[in-house]
Design a protein around this motif. Structure first.
Motif, PDB file in Angstrom:
ATOM      1  N   UNK A  25      11.217   9.133  -2.229  1.00 55.93           N
ATOM      2  CA  UNK A  25      10.634   8.051  -3.008  1.00 55.93           C
ATOM      3  C   UNK A  25       9.381   7.528  -2.300  1.00 55.93           C
ATOM      4  N   UNK A  26       8.320   7.276  -3.070  1.00 53.48           N
ATOM      5  CA  UNK A  26       7.111   6.695  -2.488  1.00 53.48           C
ATOM      6  C   UNK A  26       7.406   5.271  -2.044  1.00 53.48           C
ATOM      7  N   UNK A  27       7.024   4.964  -0.821  1.00 55.34           N
ATOM      8  CA  UNK A  27       7.273   3.632  -0.299  1.00 55.34           C
ATOM      9  C   UNK A  27       5.976   2.841  -0.270  1.00 55.34           C
ATOM     10  N   UNK A  28       6.020   1.632  -0.816  1.00 58.12           N
ATOM     11  CA  UNK A  28       4.881   0.729  -0.803  1.00 58.12           C
ATOM     12  C   UNK A  28       4.984  -0.146   0.443  1.00 58.12           C
ATOM     13  N   UNK A  29       4.146   0.112   1.412  1.00 54.70           N
ATOM     14  CA  UNK A  29       4.221  -0.622   2.677  1.00 54.70           C
ATOM     15  C   UNK A  29       3.712  -2.050   2.483  1.00 54.70           C
ATOM     16  N   UNK A  30       4.461  -3.046   2.917  1.00 55.71           N
ATOM     17  CA  UNK A  30       4.028  -4.441   2.747  1.00 55.71           C
ATOM     18  C   UNK A  30       2.871  -4.784   3.674  1.00 55.71           C
ATOM     19  N   UNK A  31       1.918  -5.553   3.175  1.00 55.77           N
ATOM     20  CA  UNK A  31       0.821  -6.076   3.991  1.00 55.77           C
ATOM     21  C   UNK A  31       0.924  -7.581   4.137  1.00 55.77           C
ATOM     22  N   UNK A  84      10.000   8.374   7.172  1.00 54.51           N
ATOM     23  CA  UNK A  84       8.846   8.419   6.273  1.00 54.51           C
ATOM     24  C   UNK A  84       7.927   9.585   6.637  1.00 54.51           C
ATOM     25  N   UNK A  85       7.611  10.397   5.637  1.00 55.37           N
ATOM     26  CA  UNK A  85       6.536  11.377   5.769  1.00 55.37           C
ATOM     27  C   UNK A  85       5.272  10.712   5.238  1.00 55.37           C
ATOM     28  N   UNK A  86       4.384  10.335   6.139  1.00 52.63           N
ATOM     29  CA  UNK A  86       3.233   9.519   5.773  1.00 52.63           C
ATOM     30  C   UNK A  86       2.177  10.341   5.034  1.00 52.63           C
ATOM     31  N   UNK A  87       1.448   9.652   4.166  1.00 49.64           N
ATOM     32  CA  UNK A  87       0.322  10.289   3.482  1.00 49.64           C
ATOM     33  C   UNK A  87      -0.815  10.497   4.482  1.00 49.64           C
ATOM     34  N   UNK A  88      -1.485  11.610   4.336  1.00 47.46           N
ATOM     35  CA  UNK A  88      -2.625  11.906   5.207  1.00 47.46           C
ATOM     36  C   UNK A  88      -3.892  11.921   4.370  1.00 47.46           C
ATOM     37  N   UNK A 107       0.853  -1.187   0.000  1.00 45.47           N
ATOM     38  CA  UNK A 107       0.000   0.000   0.000  1.00 45.47           C
ATOM     39  C   UNK A 107       0.890   1.239   0.000  1.00 45.47           C
ATOM     40  N   UNK A 108       0.591   2.245  -0.836  1.00 42.41           N
ATOM     41  CA  UNK A 108       1.351   3.508  -0.746  1.00 42.41           C
ATOM     42  C   UNK A 108       1.216   4.096   0.657  1.00 42.41           C
ATOM     43  N   UNK A 109       2.365   4.297   1.313  1.00 43.81           N
ATOM     44  CA  UNK A 109       2.350   4.672   2.734  1.00 43.81           C
ATOM     45  C   UNK A 109       2.880   6.082   2.974  1.00 43.81           C
ATOM     46  N   UNK A 110       3.875   6.508   2.181  1.00 44.48           N
ATOM     47  CA  UNK A 110       4.458   7.826   2.383  1.00 44.48           C
ATOM     48  C   UNK A 110       5.693   8.017   1.537  1.00 44.48           C
ATOM     49  N   UNK A 111       6.398   9.112   1.796  1.00 41.05           N
ATOM     50  CA  UNK A 111       7.657   9.412   1.106  1.00 41.05           C
ATOM     51  C   UNK A 111       8.825   9.140   2.046  1.00 41.05           C
TER      52      UNK A 111
END
Length: 563
Positions: free
Chosen positions: A322-328, A550-554, A313-317
């Motif tokens: 770089x956009x980080x895809x957080x593993x689920x 990480x600067x998380x998406x809000x 899931x896109x989690x933050x920068x």
């Protein structure tokens, strides 16, 4: 006519050269060096004097066995007579070996010189008695070699007398130079990234003024740091890996992070000294000035798109931009921090991303009166919110049901052809098997684990699921604002694969979220500032890197879900 054409052509060439981009780039550099010329001349003269002083010191140390005598002094101060005797014997043995080597060298030199002079004398005598035309061919060849060597000596000696002093001066200046690496004089003063430029020279100078005693001694003795990875551009910053001198650990550098940041002209949040694979190797990442300011921007899936829970899931920068895809899949999460710093928002972002996978089943329990997940209610299979005992009972029942579901999935997976070791996307898409991703999110989980009636059972079930449920597509997402040893079970902290820490108060909370030893290794959420760094977290396990900032998406609650 020809002269005028030549003058015009020369003028044209000079104008084109003066107006070229390369000339424009080097003109301020040359002007800068001319302004600094008096200072540079003074530095070279000082290097010349200091180089001779270093030679004298090295010669005196060698003649007086200074390195071995320091061992004798250390043994005497330590009160170790055996070590002192061994050091004294080593001095005597070394002195004896030196005189023996000197005698052998003198004897060989004397023998060689006598043989050469004797041979030259015989050749001169023979040449006086006989004409070369009457000599055998091999003897003529010997005389030709002698003449060639004589001519070479006569040619080389004047050059040596001229270039010898020049070489001596150059060697002395080189010996007396500053031992910090990097050619600072090549740095252009007008480069666009001058404020963010970090090189070996800057890092070495910053470490030299860090106030660590072994580092001070190392640089005072003229030591040079070894850069295993030279400073290089790494996203929105610069990364370097340094082999530290004896007696210095990466943790000692991390403890003086504020001073290091000041020496590099950065804020503490922009300077991250951490331990590499060895305690004596420092990983240093320095952000470009101002690159960490502001938020991460809009969530990429805010308006359209789907998610594959097996891809993340896109989690933050990240700190590299770089956009980080957080593993689920095959991951369990523990998210924590002080109140109001973004932990619930991060949990909601993960849950919202999982909701965009149509095969994922979602259960959410909020152990408090918080409406953050209300917009997701239409998508949730189970949802409870509140502080009463019934919510805790339902949360424990959900953990129990997941434990039973884990056993069922294990039997189902074992009955498949080839007995696959874990759930795959292909198996999850077969609805009849019931192996779809199943996500359980618990906000304020410390309230559940500390519950007088259900806390112990909740701990046991959560640890079982975290240890064994990952490969069966069962995912736990836990969030807390109280990451202490009493509120979060140790086995939970030890076994979660993804730890996220927003601003925390101390090293106990830091290691309770990120894992034991992370604070000592320099991976510290304690450096994050309340309110100022809201939404920014330190995360481990979310990528192949040892840690990420990480600067998380809000995603605002009102737009979190549109059925």
């Amino acid at each position: 006519m020809i002269r005028r054409v030549a003058v015009e052509c020369t003028g044209y060439v000079l104008r084109r050269a003066r107006e070229s981009k390369r000339a424009a780039r080097w003109r301020p550099v040359l002007a800068y060096r001319l302004r600094k010329l008096p200072r540079d001349v003074g530095r070279v003269l000082w290097f010349l004097v200091r180089g001779h002083g270093r030679w004298i010191r090295k010669t005196w140390t060698w003649l007086t066995h200074g390195d071995l005598r320091s061992d004798v002094r250390a043994a005497r101060l330590a009160g170790d007579p055996q070590a002192r005797r061994e050091a004294q014997e080593a001095i005597r043995a070394d002195a004896k070996a030196r005189w023996a080597k000197l005698g052998i060298a003198l004897r060989r030199s004397a023998v060689s010189t006598a043989a050469a002079l004797g041979l030259l004398a015989v050749l001169a005598l023979v040449e006086m008695l006989f004409d070369r035309a009457a000599m055998p061919r091999w003897l003529v060849t010997v005389y030709e070699v002698r003449d060639f060597l004589g001519a070479a000596v006569r040619l080389v000696v004047p050059w040596l007398l001229t270039l010898g002093p020049v070489g001596w001066v150059v060697a002395a200046v080189w010996e007396g130079r500053d031992r910090t690496p990097g050619a600072g004089w090549l740095t252009q003063p007008d480069r666009e990234d001058a404020d963010s430029w970090v090189d070996e020279r800057m890092i070495s100078r910053a470490l030299a003024h860090l106030g660590v005693a072994p580092l001070n001694a190392f640089f005072k003795d003229g030591g040079q740091l070894v850069y295993l990875i030279a400073p290089r551009k790494d996203g929105d910053g610069t990364f370097a890996r340094v082999r530290l001198p004896l007696g210095v650990t990466a943790g000692m550098v991390a403890d003086r992070r504020d001073t290091l940041a000041a020496n590099l002209g950065r804020a503490a949040l922009e300077t991250w000294p951490t331990k590499a694979d060895e305690d004596g190797v420092l990983d240093l990442w320095v952000a470009d000035k101002g690159s960490l300011g502001g938020g991460a921007g809009d969530w990429p899936l805010l308006h359209e798109g789907v998610v594959d829970a097996f891809e993340g899931v896109p989690f933050g920068l990240t700190q590299r931009g770089v956009i980080i895809n957080a593993p689920l899949f095959e991951a369990n999460w523990l998210i924590g921090g002080r109140p109001g710093q973004g932990k619930t928002s991060a949990l909601r972002t993960l849950t919202l991303g999982a909701a965009l996978d149509p095969t994922t089943e979602l259960w959410v329990f909020v152990m408090g009166e918080s409406p953050d997940f209300e917009p997701l209610r239409p998508r949730l299979s189970r949802y409870r919110m509140g502080m009463d005992d019934s919510v805790a009972a339902d949360a424990v029942q959900a953990l129990s049901d997941l434990a039973e579901e884990m056993e069922r999935r294990g039997r189902t997976l074992g009955s498949q052809p080839g007995q696959p070791p874990k759930v795959s996307r292909k198996l999850a898409d077969r609805a009849a098997l019931g192996l779809h991703p199943l996500v359980l999110a618990i906000d304020e989980c410390h309230e559940l684990f500390q519950h007088k009636k259900y806390g112990k059972q909740a701990e046991e079930l959560a640890v079982r699921l975290i240890k064994r449920g990952r490969k069966y597509g069962i995912i736990l997402l836990l969030a807390t604002q109280s990451p202490t040893k009493d509120s979060i079970p140790k086995e939970v902290t030890r076994n979660v694969s993804c730890g996220v820490a927003f601003a925390v108060a101390d090293h106990i909370a830091n290691d309770g979220l990120l894992g034991a030893g992370k604070y000592r290794a320099g991976i510290r959420a304690t450096e994050l500032r309340m309110k100022t760094d809201r939404g920014t977290c330190v995360a481990v396990g979310v990528s192949d890197e040892a840690w990420e900032l990480v600067r998380t998406f809000y995603v605002p609650s009102r737009t979190a879900w549109t059925p």
